[in-house]
Design an enzyme around this catalytic site. Sequence first.
Site, PDB file in Angstrom:
ATOM      1  N   ARG A  25       0.852  -1.187   0.000  1.00 14.76           N
ATOM      2  CA  ARG A  25       0.000   0.000   0.000  1.00 14.76           C
ATOM      3  C   ARG A  25       0.887   1.236   0.000  1.00 14.76           C
ATOM      4  O   ARG A  25       1.972   1.227   0.553  1.00 14.76           O
ATOM      5  CB  ARG A  25      -0.876   0.040   1.256  1.00 14.76           C
TER       6      ARG A  25
ATOM      7  N   GLY B 220      -2.814  -6.162  -3.776  1.00 13.55           N
ATOM      8  CA  GLY B 220      -4.081  -6.415  -3.080  1.00 13.55           C
ATOM      9  C   GLY B 220      -4.613  -5.255  -2.264  1.00 13.55           C
ATOM     10  O   GLY B 220      -5.779  -4.868  -2.391  1.00 13.55           O
ATOM     11  N   GLY B 221      -3.752  -4.676  -1.409  1.00 10.24           N
ATOM     12  CA  GLY B 221      -4.223  -3.607  -0.526  1.00 10.24           C
ATOM     13  C   GLY B 221      -4.730  -2.391  -1.286  1.00 10.24           C
ATOM     14  O   GLY B 221      -5.499  -1.588  -0.758  1.00 10.24           O
TER      15      GLY B 221
ATOM     16  N   SER C 241       2.858  -6.537  14.604  1.00 12.45           N
ATOM     17  CA  SER C 241       2.690  -6.797  16.038  1.00 12.45           C
ATOM     18  C   SER C 241       1.965  -8.124  16.286  1.00 12.45           C
ATOM     19  O   SER C 241       1.441  -8.344  17.373  1.00 12.45           O
ATOM     20  CB  SER C 241       1.927  -5.649  16.694  1.00 12.45           C
TER      21      SER C 241
ATOM     22  N   THR D 169      -2.274 -11.329  12.951  1.00 12.58           N
ATOM     23  CA  THR D 169      -2.756 -12.534  12.257  1.00 12.58           C
ATOM     24  C   THR D 169      -2.405 -13.787  13.060  1.00 12.58           C
ATOM     25  O   THR D 169      -3.232 -14.695  13.200  1.00 12.58           O
ATOM     26  CB  THR D 169      -2.191 -12.596  10.829  1.00 12.58           C
TER      27      THR D 169
ATOM     28  N   ASN E 212       6.639  -8.066   2.184  1.00 11.54           N
ATOM     29  CA  ASN E 212       5.175  -7.950   2.204  1.00 11.54           C
ATOM     30  C   ASN E 212       4.530  -8.971   1.269  1.00 11.54           C
ATOM     31  O   ASN E 212       3.440  -8.751   0.754  1.00 11.54           O
ATOM     32  CB  ASN E 212       4.764  -6.527   1.818  1.00 11.54           C
TER      33      ASN E 212
ATOM     34  N   ARG F 263       2.430 -12.265   0.243  1.00 13.10           N
ATOM     35  CA  ARG F 263       1.143 -12.592   0.864  1.00 13.10           C
ATOM     36  C   ARG F 263       0.619 -13.959   0.454  1.00 13.10           C
ATOM     37  O   ARG F 263       0.999 -14.501  -0.582  1.00 13.10           O
ATOM     38  CB  ARG F 263       0.100 -11.551   0.413  1.00 13.10           C
TER      39      ARG F 263
ATOM     40  N   TYR G  46       3.326 -16.255  21.017  1.00 16.84           N
ATOM     41  CA  TYR G  46       2.584 -17.215  20.193  1.00 16.84           C
ATOM     42  C   TYR G  46       1.466 -17.885  20.994  1.00 16.84           C
ATOM     43  O   TYR G  46       0.651 -17.215  21.615  1.00 16.84           O
ATOM     44  CB  TYR G  46       3.532 -18.215  19.521  1.00 16.84           C
TER      45      TYR G  46
HETATM   46  C1  OXD Z   1      -3.002  -4.230   5.502  1.00 18.35           C
HETATM   47  C2  OXD Z   1      -3.609  -5.513   5.149  1.00 18.35           C
HETATM   48  O1  OXD Z   1      -2.319  -3.655   4.646  1.00 18.35           O
HETATM   49  O2  OXD Z   1      -4.344  -6.044   5.968  1.00 18.35           O
HETATM   50  O3  OXD Z   1      -3.185  -3.789   6.642  1.00 18.35           O
HETATM   51  O4  OXD Z   1      -3.358  -5.999   4.053  1.00 18.35           O
END
Ligand code: OXD
EC number: 4.1.1.32
Length: 616
Positions: A74, A212-213, A266, A269, A392, A394, A519
Site C-alpha cells: 500500500r 491487493g491492498g 505486532s 494474524t 510484504n 502474501r 505465540y
Molecule cells: C493491511 C492488510 O495492509 O491487511 O493492513 O493488508
Amino acid sequence: MADLEKSLDDAGLTNSSVREYVLHWAQFLDAERIEVVSAVDDARLLRESLDAGEIDPAGEGLYYSRSYSKDTARSEERTIVATSRPQDEGVYNNWKHTDEIRPVVEGHMKGAMAGKTMYVIPYLMSPPGSPLERFAAGVEITDNRTVCLHMIRMARVGIDLINDLDEPDMFVRAVHVTGDLPTLGQGTPEDKRYFVTVADERTILHFGSSYGGNALLGKIAHGLRQAAYDGWASGEFLGEQFMLLGVTDKETGEKHHICGGFPSASGKTNLAMTLAPDALGERYHVEFYGDDIAWLWVGEDGHLYGMNPENGVFGVAKDTNERTNPTALDAVAEDTHALFTNVAYNEKTHEVWWEGRTPAPPADLDGWRDWKGELVAERGADEADAPWAHPNSRFTTTLANVPNVAADFEKPEGVRIDAIIFGGRTRDREPLVRAITDLAEGVYDGLTLGAEATAAAEGVEGKLRYDPMSMRPFMSYPEGAYAAHWLKIVGAATHQPLFAHVNWFQRDPEDGHFRWPGYRENLRALLWIIARTKGEVTGRQTPVGILPLEEELDLTGLDISREDLDTILTVDVDRWREEMRFREDHLNQFHDLPEEIWAAHRRVAAALEQEASVTA
Ligand code: OXD
Ligand code: MN
C-alpha cells in the site's frame, strides 16, 4: 453499447442502479467487453489466468503470482479520502475536496480499458442477512483478472448478492484501473497513482496498482475506510482494523469473544489464528473469526456485537511457520485454492518459500526465482543476502480453509464482544496485560496505541509511532469525531466490554531475549482478561490499569524465569511518565478531542505522578 448491455442481460444482472453504474464506467473507460463475475466462475477464471500466464501453479490446487516490482505494498502518501465537506479533514486521512481530486484520478482512468475486458465483481462485505448488510454491498469494476480471483476469496462474490438489494442504489461504487505499471513513477515526484475514497458519495477510485491492498477494493477501501465513514455518518457502527476470536472453556461450555487492534508487525494474524498451548489444550478451544477487520455495533439486547466482514485472509507470508502460525499453513495447504503473491517460487517443482518458512532457504537453488523473478542461483555477490520473498509477500485463502474457523463464523447476527484489546510491539514499559474498566480510558488507550519505530529513520528510539486503534492508514474522518463516535457507540451498550492492553514483546535489555514466550502462550493473557470480565479475578489496580496477580495467571507448563515474570507484571513508572509527554503531543494534534479523553489522560498522568511521589 448495445453489446455491453446485452452482456449484463446474459449475466442476469437486473439491479437497474448497478446496470447504470456499470454502463457509465464501461463507456468512460472505453471497455471492449464486460464480464460479470460470481464465485462459481472461480475454476474457469483460474484456468484462463493460468493459460494467460498471469498466475502459475504452486502445487496441487495452489497458485502463484508475482506483481510488478515497484507495486508490492500500500502507499499511504498516495491514498486520499475525499469528500465535499472541508470539516472532514483529519490529521491522518489525507483529505482532499472531491472537486479537486476526482478530475485528476478520472483523468488517468479515462479510456484506460480500451481493448480490454472490464470485470464487474458484485460483492458483500458481511455474511448475508447481517444487520449491517445495507453498508456491505459493493460492485468492483476492474481490468485485472487476478483481482477477480482475490476478490472471490476475500469477499462474498455473486450477482445474486446485489440483484435484490432492499435499497437498489445502496452499494459502494468501486472502480479499479491497474494502469501501465512501469510508467507510473512510483515513489517519485511524478507519481501517477491515486487511491481515492470519495467517502460521502460511497465511491472508490483506485488507479495505478494491482497489489491487493490497493486493488481489492472490498477489503481496505470499503471494509475499513468507507465502513468507518459510513458507521460514523449513520451513527450505527464502528469499522475497525481488528482481529476477532473466540475462546471456549470445554469444562464449563462457556464461550467468550475478543476483538482488537494491533499495528502492523505486532502479530495480529498470528494471534487471530492461535491455538491453545499444549498444556491448556485439554481445557480450552480457540476459534478463529477474522484476522483483519471487524465491524462493531450494539444489538437490541444491549450487548456489543462484532463480525468479520471479509470472507478470506490476505496474510503476510514472512515468518509464517509451524511455530508462529500452524493454522495459516493448513489454510494454504494443497487443494485450498490459495494464491501466493511475491513469495519465492520454484519454476521446476512449483514450490513456494518465504523468509521464516524454514530456518534456512532451500539448499538446492535449482529452479528458484526470487520475488522479482530473478534466478537465485544467478545472483551476484552483492545480492547474496537479499531476501528471496518480498517482506510484504502474501497468501490469500478463504476463512473456511482455516482449520479452527468458528462453526458460527457466518452467523449473520455476529457474536457478542466481551473484550476489546490493543497491543503494539514495545520492548519495555508496557506490561504483559492490563485491563481498563472505564470506557473513556479504554478509548484513550486505543488512541495512544503505537508500535516501536522499526528503523532509526522512522523515529526516536523508545518512542512509539502512534497508530490510533491501528487505524492510522485507514482513518476516513477526523480523529476527534472518531473518539466521540467510539464513546457514543460503545457507550450505548448496557453490557460494557472490558478494554485491555497486551504486549508480547518486552525484552531483556542485557541480552535482548523476549521476556514472554509469545505465540500460543498468549492465550494465558487472554484467559485472564476473560476471567476479569466475569469478576473471577481482581488483579491489582495501577495508574495504567489493572494488572494480573501472578497467581491469577494460568502458568501451567510454562517455562519463564522469575525475573522475566516479575518484570512483565510491573509498571515502570518512570518510563510511563516519559511516555505521557509524548502522548500529550500526539493527542494535541487532534481537533475537538472529547473532554472525556483529555480527562482520562489527566487521570492516568496524575496517578503516575502520585505513584512516583510515593515510591520516591
Ligand atoms: C493491511 C492488510 O495492509 O491487511 O493492513 O493488508
Ligand atoms: Mn490489515
